[in-house]
Design a protein around this motif. Structure first.
Motif, PDB file in Angstrom:
ATOM      1  N   GLY A 162      -5.184   1.819 -10.538  1.00 25.97           N
ATOM      2  CA  GLY A 162      -4.501   3.190 -11.328  1.00 25.97           C
ATOM      3  C   GLY A 162      -3.497   3.518 -10.519  1.00 25.97           C
ATOM      4  N   ASP A 163      -3.165   3.376  -9.106  1.00 22.35           N
ATOM      5  CA  ASP A 163      -2.336   3.823  -8.283  1.00 22.35           C
ATOM      6  C   ASP A 163      -0.764   3.450  -8.680  1.00 22.35           C
ATOM      7  N   SER A 164      -0.017   4.187  -8.347  1.00 23.52           N
ATOM      8  CA  SER A 164       1.531   3.701  -8.678  1.00 23.52           C
ATOM      9  C   SER A 164       2.081   3.760  -7.083  1.00 23.52           C
ATOM     10  N   ILE A 165       2.996   2.860  -7.017  1.00 26.93           N
ATOM     11  CA  ILE A 165       3.570   2.703  -5.421  1.00 26.93           C
ATOM     12  C   ILE A 165       5.098   2.345  -5.705  1.00 26.93           C
ATOM     13  N   SER A 166       5.793   2.663  -4.578  1.00 23.84           N
ATOM     14  CA  SER A 166       7.082   2.136  -4.557  1.00 23.84           C
ATOM     15  C   SER A 166       7.406   1.289  -3.549  1.00 23.84           C
TER      16      SER A 166
ATOM     17  N   GLY B 117      -1.066 -12.278   0.696  1.00 22.62           N
ATOM     18  CA  GLY B 117       0.394 -12.919   0.827  1.00 22.62           C
ATOM     19  C   GLY B 117       1.542 -11.887   1.076  1.00 22.62           C
ATOM     20  N   ASN B 118       2.559 -12.445   1.494  1.00 19.29           N
ATOM     21  CA  ASN B 118       3.752 -11.588   1.435  1.00 19.29           C
ATOM     22  C   ASN B 118       4.402 -11.541   0.086  1.00 19.29           C
ATOM     23  N   LEU B 119       4.386 -10.404  -0.637  1.00 19.53           N
ATOM     24  CA  LEU B 119       4.480 -10.514  -2.082  1.00 19.53           C
ATOM     25  C   LEU B 119       5.809  -9.687  -2.443  1.00 19.53           C
ATOM     26  N   ALA B 120       6.745 -10.248  -3.062  1.00 17.88           N
ATOM     27  CA  ALA B 120       7.865  -9.267  -3.707  1.00 17.88           C
ATOM     28  C   ALA B 120       7.625  -9.095  -5.345  1.00 17.88           C
ATOM     29  N   LEU B 121       7.008  -7.936  -5.234  1.00 15.79           N
ATOM     30  CA  LEU B 121       6.470  -7.604  -6.581  1.00 15.79           C
ATOM     31  C   LEU B 121       7.712  -6.689  -7.684  1.00 15.79           C
ATOM     32  N   PRO B 122       8.018  -7.217  -8.763  1.00 20.06           N
ATOM     33  CA  PRO B 122       8.902  -6.573  -9.333  1.00 20.06           C
ATOM     34  C   PRO B 122       8.239  -5.226 -10.109  1.00 20.06           C
ATOM     35  N   SER B 123       9.163  -4.201 -10.637  1.00 17.88           N
ATOM     36  CA  SER B 123       8.435  -3.136 -11.367  1.00 17.88           C
ATOM     37  C   SER B 123       7.690  -3.405 -12.390  1.00 17.88           C
ATOM     38  N   GLY B 124       6.601  -2.751 -12.591  1.00 16.05           N
ATOM     39  CA  GLY B 124       5.704  -2.842 -13.709  1.00 16.05           C
ATOM     40  C   GLY B 124       3.974  -2.879 -13.214  1.00 16.05           C
TER      41      GLY B 124
ATOM     42  N   GLY C 198     -13.702  -4.711  -0.001  1.00 19.94           N
ATOM     43  CA  GLY C 198     -13.377  -3.469   0.405  1.00 19.94           C
ATOM     44  C   GLY C 198     -12.183  -3.221  -0.465  1.00 19.94           C
ATOM     45  N   GLY C 199     -11.084  -2.445   0.263  1.00 24.46           N
ATOM     46  CA  GLY C 199      -9.808  -1.920  -0.167  1.00 24.46           C
ATOM     47  C   GLY C 199      -8.732  -2.969  -0.113  1.00 24.46           C
ATOM     48  N   LEU C 200      -7.691  -2.751  -1.012  1.00 27.78           N
ATOM     49  CA  LEU C 200      -6.542  -3.554  -1.198  1.00 27.78           C
ATOM     50  C   LEU C 200      -5.435  -2.616  -0.299  1.00 27.78           C
ATOM     51  N   PHE C 201      -4.591  -3.410   0.626  1.00 25.95           N
ATOM     52  CA  PHE C 201      -3.709  -2.587   1.381  1.00 25.95           C
ATOM     53  C   PHE C 201      -2.232  -3.365   1.322  1.00 25.95           C
ATOM     54  N   VAL C 202      -1.189  -2.597   1.585  1.00 27.46           N
ATOM     55  CA  VAL C 202      -0.012  -3.036   1.594  1.00 27.46           C
ATOM     56  C   VAL C 202       0.677  -2.412   2.981  1.00 27.46           C
ATOM     57  N   HIS C 203       1.030  -3.293   3.815  1.00 29.00           N
ATOM     58  CA  HIS C 203       1.465  -3.110   5.181  1.00 29.00           C
ATOM     59  C   HIS C 203       3.189  -3.016   5.410  1.00 29.00           C
ATOM     60  N   VAL C 204       3.668  -1.915   5.781  1.00 30.52           N
ATOM     61  CA  VAL C 204       4.925  -1.801   6.080  1.00 30.52           C
ATOM     62  C   VAL C 204       5.018  -1.651   7.884  1.00 30.52           C
ATOM     63  N   GLY C 205       5.559  -2.642   8.395  1.00 40.58           N
ATOM     64  CA  GLY C 205       5.421  -2.480   9.912  1.00 40.58           C
ATOM     65  C   GLY C 205       3.838  -2.297  10.289  1.00 40.58           C
TER      66      GLY C 205
ATOM     67  N   SER D 265     -11.125  -6.657  -8.769  1.00 43.62           N
ATOM     68  CA  SER D 265      -9.726  -6.523  -9.332  1.00 43.62           C
ATOM     69  C   SER D 265      -9.330  -5.288  -8.891  1.00 43.62           C
ATOM     70  N   PHE D 266      -7.786  -5.221  -8.665  1.00 48.78           N
ATOM     71  CA  PHE D 266      -6.997  -4.198  -8.398  1.00 48.78           C
ATOM     72  C   PHE D 266      -5.969  -4.087  -9.526  1.00 48.78           C
ATOM     73  N   THR D 267      -5.755  -3.304 -10.205  1.00 52.01           N
ATOM     74  CA  THR D 267      -4.658  -3.074 -11.155  1.00 52.01           C
ATOM     75  C   THR D 267      -3.810  -1.835 -10.713  1.00 52.01           C
ATOM     76  N   PHE D 268      -2.488  -1.907 -10.471  1.00 52.91           N
ATOM     77  CA  PHE D 268      -1.532  -0.982  -9.979  1.00 52.91           C
ATOM     78  C   PHE D 268      -0.234  -0.887 -10.502  1.00 52.91           C
ATOM     79  N   TYR D 269       0.652  -0.085 -10.201  1.00 58.29           N
ATOM     80  CA  TYR D 269       1.899  -0.228 -10.928  1.00 58.29           C
ATOM     81  C   TYR D 269       2.960   0.037  -9.920  1.00 58.29           C
ATOM     82  N   VAL D 270       3.882  -0.904  -9.803  1.00 61.66           N
ATOM     83  CA  VAL D 270       5.095  -0.888  -8.957  1.00 61.66           C
ATOM     84  C   VAL D 270       6.328  -0.408  -9.483  1.00 61.66           C
ATOM     85  N   THR D 271       6.999   0.598  -8.841  1.00 63.15           N
ATOM     86  CA  THR D 271       8.436   0.942  -8.933  1.00 63.15           C
ATOM     87  C   THR D 271       9.453   0.326  -7.806  1.00 63.15           C
ATOM     88  N   ARG D 272      10.044  -0.518  -8.212  1.00 65.26           N
ATOM     89  CA  ARG D 272      11.083  -1.147  -7.283  1.00 65.26           C
ATOM     90  C   ARG D 272      12.364  -0.268  -6.918  1.00 65.26           C
TER      91      ARG D 272
END
Length: 303
Positions: free
Chosen positions: A193-197, A268-275, A177-184, A294-301
């Motif tokens: 294709g998403d962009s996340i900060s 995992g607990n990931l510290a992803l750089p911009s890109g 199913g989906g990929l998720f990032v957890h904050v608290g 596969s999930f390809t996305f863009y990170v803005t640090r």
């Protein structure tokens, strides 16, 4: 069910190992076990499998949907332990409900949970296929079923019963199913294709489910691997858990909290750089059916 119930019992059984001969074989043909509920529709009846998340602990067996049906010993052995609510009606009911444990020799134990309160007196010697109870809904159970546990090495290792029981039908690959990032306590779904900060290190999870012969069946998987930008970040197997260092570890030496976040698989607990980043998920069920996503996305640090 509550993990501490099983924990206390297995610790006791482990310390009793000197009374039994040493284990000689873990081969399926050596044991020749049979299903504890006799039905031609066993593939339809399996409702949960080994290694799934139960929010704070591993699901340590196989669940079979059933109510008021005979429960049979999977093999010959000796009665090791019984616990019925009627033994002490004023004590709080255990998560496992009415329970029977059987010693099959050479370190192998089988356990039958949530049995119906109606039961007869079992003799010490147990025959293969002997009726040992009736399926019920006692203990921490939300519906009639048999929770079946199989352990080796005198209770130190709990194994996937599907390895040792006659095969069931499953030709369906897992569904990723989906990929998720957890904050608290909050989480955000990430699509390709998403962009996340991101400002820090955060846990990433993915929802994976497997179905059997019925679409309504929702199982966990046996193997899962996560790759980040072409490099493996975690690979886990769910064929056994072993009690070590005061905790239950899978065969990769990982604890529950290393593998799951609530009901999702932990990438995992990931510290992803911009890109740009790609997380690839490879999931395989017990019968070898595989799914890849596969999930390809863009990170803005931001920090």
């Amino acid at each position: 069910m509550k993990s501490f119930t099983l924990l206390y019992l297995l610790v006791f059984l482990i310390h009793c190992k000197e009374f039994f001969p040493s284990i000689q074989s873990q081969d399926k043909k050596h044991w020749n076990f049979t299903w504890p509920v006799h039905t031609d529709q066993i593939s339809d009846r399996v409702s949960s499998v080994f290694g799934e998340s139960r929010w704070d602990h591993f699901h340590n067996g196989v669940d079979i949907s059933s109510y008021l049906e005979k429960v049979h010993s999977i093999g010959e052995g000796k009665l090791l332990y019984t616990r019925y609510a009627s033994d002490d009606p004023f004590r709080e009911e255990w998560g496992s409900g009415d329970t029977v444990w059987i010693d099959h020799g050479k370190g192998a134990y089988s356990a039958y949970y949530h049995l119906h309160p109606s039961h007869g007196n079992l003799e010490r010697s147990i025959q293969n296929g002997q009726e040992i109870g009736i399926t019920g809904n006692t203990g921490h159970s939300s519906g009639g079923h048999l929770h079946f546990v199989l352990s080796l090495e005198y209770g130190r290792k709990i194994v996937n019963p599907l390895i040792y029981l006659p095969s069931i039908v499953d030709e369906t690959a897992p569904l990723i199913g989906g990929l998720f990032v957890h904050v608290g306590e909050s989480y955000t779904n990430i699509n390709s294709g998403d962009s996340i900060s991101l400002s820090d290190t955060f846990p990433f999870t993915v929802l994976i489910q497997d179905s059997g012969v019925r679409k309504s069946q929702r199982f966990g998987v046996q193997n899962v691997q996560f790759n980040l930008n072409g490099k493996p970040v975690q690979k886990s197997n769910f064929t056994s858990i072993q009690f070590e260092q005061e905790d239950w570890l899978n065969e990769n030496g990982l604890k529950f909290n290393d593998l799951f976040l609530r009901d999702r698989y932990l990438v995992g607990n990931l510290a992803l750089p911009s890109g740009e980043h790609t997380i690839e998920v490879v999931a395989t069920d017990f019968h070898g059916n595989m799914a890849v996503k596969s999930f390809t996305f863009y990170v803005t640090r931001t920090k």
